[in-house]
Design a protein around this motif. Structure first.
Motif, mmCIF file in Angstrom:
data_model
loop_
_atom_site.group_PDB
_atom_site.id
_atom_site.type_symbol
_atom_site.label_atom_id
_atom_site.label_comp_id
_atom_site.label_asym_id
_atom_site.label_seq_id
_atom_site.Cartn_x
_atom_site.Cartn_y
_atom_site.Cartn_z
ATOM 1 N N ALA A 1 68.232 41.725 56.489
ATOM 2 C CA ALA A 1 67.934 43.073 56.997
ATOM 3 C C ALA A 1 67.275 42.972 58.355
ATOM 4 O O ALA A 1 66.402 42.137 58.574
ATOM 5 C CB ALA A 1 67.013 43.819 56.037
ATOM 6 N N LYS A 2 67.725 43.841 59.252
ATOM 7 C CA LYS A 2 67.079 43.978 60.550
ATOM 8 C C LYS A 2 66.382 45.332 60.541
ATOM 9 O O LYS A 2 66.974 46.350 60.159
ATOM 10 C CB LYS A 2 68.080 43.920 61.692
ATOM 11 N N TYR A 3 65.119 45.350 60.928
ATOM 12 C CA TYR A 3 64.303 46.557 60.883
ATOM 13 C C TYR A 3 64.221 47.196 62.262
ATOM 14 O O TYR A 3 64.487 46.548 63.272
ATOM 15 C CB TYR A 3 62.906 46.216 60.358
ATOM 16 N N ARG B 1 65.844 39.949 47.610
ATOM 17 C CA ARG B 1 64.589 40.171 46.885
ATOM 18 C C ARG B 1 63.433 40.486 47.839
ATOM 19 O O ARG B 1 62.520 41.239 47.496
ATOM 20 C CB ARG B 1 64.277 38.925 46.048
ATOM 21 N N LEU B 2 63.472 39.939 49.045
ATOM 22 C CA LEU B 2 62.379 40.121 50.001
ATOM 23 C C LEU B 2 62.529 41.374 50.863
ATOM 24 O O LEU B 2 61.543 41.877 51.403
ATOM 25 C CB LEU B 2 62.263 38.886 50.902
ATOM 26 N N ILE B 3 63.745 41.870 50.994
ATOM 27 C CA ILE B 3 64.010 43.000 51.897
ATOM 28 C C ILE B 3 63.123 44.209 51.595
ATOM 29 O O ILE B 3 62.508 44.765 52.507
ATOM 30 C CB ILE B 3 65.513 43.353 51.900
ATOM 31 N N PRO B 4 62.988 44.651 50.339
ATOM 32 C CA PRO B 4 62.151 45.845 50.091
ATOM 33 C C PRO B 4 60.651 45.611 50.274
ATOM 34 O O PRO B 4 59.874 46.565 50.249
ATOM 35 C CB PRO B 4 62.445 46.191 48.624
ATOM 36 N N LYS C 1 61.132 50.589 58.464
ATOM 37 C CA LYS C 1 62.426 51.220 58.242
ATOM 38 C C LYS C 1 63.551 50.242 58.596
ATOM 39 O O LYS C 1 63.558 49.640 59.663
ATOM 40 C CB LYS C 1 62.551 52.497 59.081
ATOM 41 N N ILE C 2 64.500 50.116 57.682
ATOM 42 C CA ILE C 2 65.636 49.219 57.876
ATOM 43 C C ILE C 2 66.632 49.865 58.839
ATOM 44 O O ILE C 2 66.987 51.033 58.701
ATOM 45 C CB ILE C 2 66.324 48.906 56.533
ATOM 46 N N LYS C 3 67.080 49.077 59.799
ATOM 47 C CA LYS C 3 68.090 49.534 60.751
ATOM 48 C C LYS C 3 69.490 49.171 60.266
ATOM 49 O O LYS C 3 70.410 49.973 60.324
ATOM 50 C CB LYS C 3 67.841 48.923 62.129
ATOM 51 N N SER C 4 69.649 47.927 59.792
ATOM 52 C CA SER C 4 70.959 47.474 59.319
ATOM 53 C C SER C 4 70.805 46.256 58.424
ATOM 54 O O SER C 4 69.771 45.591 58.440
ATOM 55 C CB SER C 4 71.871 47.136 60.498
#
Length: 188
Positions: free
Chosen positions: A6-8, A18-21, A26-29
């Motif tokens: 994820a890029k924020y 598992r780590l993204i949330p 805010k997630i960009k993509s």
């Protein structure tokens, strides 16, 4: 090896579903580190589909994790005849969709597919029947009702009662009700 990344909006990058949330921005993509393969039957189904339905779920680590598969995204873009439907989430998910509205969720799908007005129709769940105590329970867990800001958008909004009436402790969609509403749409 294939890993979801994820890029924020602040430029930070997090690797691993598992780590993204856990990163509080805010997630960009999302995209993959590695070269993922796509199930051939799924590609064939999308190629010949009359309807493509994006169902509720974790917007980035479930829905987008599939949309960003290169071959799958290619088939999604290529099948211009299919109706594209999104069944919107009812509540936000901490670390993934905090503060996102229905239109924000639709825009995220459109952006990841790579077509500005990709989604044609959106099912927005009627929440008037939800008990205030259940809404508070979710609010205490940092999950809010997804704001319906769909008026005047390029897609058709269909307000439907698709909550599971049997579920008293959680906010859940009813598979049967979604199927029934989809059938109504298909028979028009």
């Amino acid at each position: 090896y294939v890993t979801l990344v994820a890029k924020y909006e602040d430029g930070h990058v997090v690797t691993g579903e598992r780590l993204i949330p856990l990163y509080d921005q805010k997630i960009k993509s999302v995209f993959y580190d590695g070269n993922p393969s796509t199930n051939r039957d799924a590609l064939e189904a999308i190629r010949h589909a009359d309807y493509i339905i994006f169902s509720m779920g974790s917007i980035y680590t479930s829905i987008m994790a599939n949309v960003v598969l290169p071959e799958l995204r290619h088939e999604l873009r290529k099948n211009t005849d299919a109706k594209k439907i999104y069944v919107s989430n009812v509540v936000t998910q901490p670390g993934e969709s905090d503060g996102m509205s229905v239109n924000d969720l639709v825009t995220a799908i459109n952006n990841h597919v790579g077509i500005e007005n990709y989604i044609d129709q959106v099912f927005v769940t009627e929440t008037k029947s939800l008990p205030k105590s259940l809404i508070k329970k979710y609010s205490d867990a940092k999950q809010e009702l997804v704001k319906d800001d769909t008026d005047g958008k390029s897609y058709q909004t269909i307000h439907v009662d698709i909550l599971d009436d049997r579920e008293l402790e959680l906010i859940r969609h009813s598979d049967w009700k979604i199927t029934n509403e989809a059938r109504k749409l298909f028979n028009r």
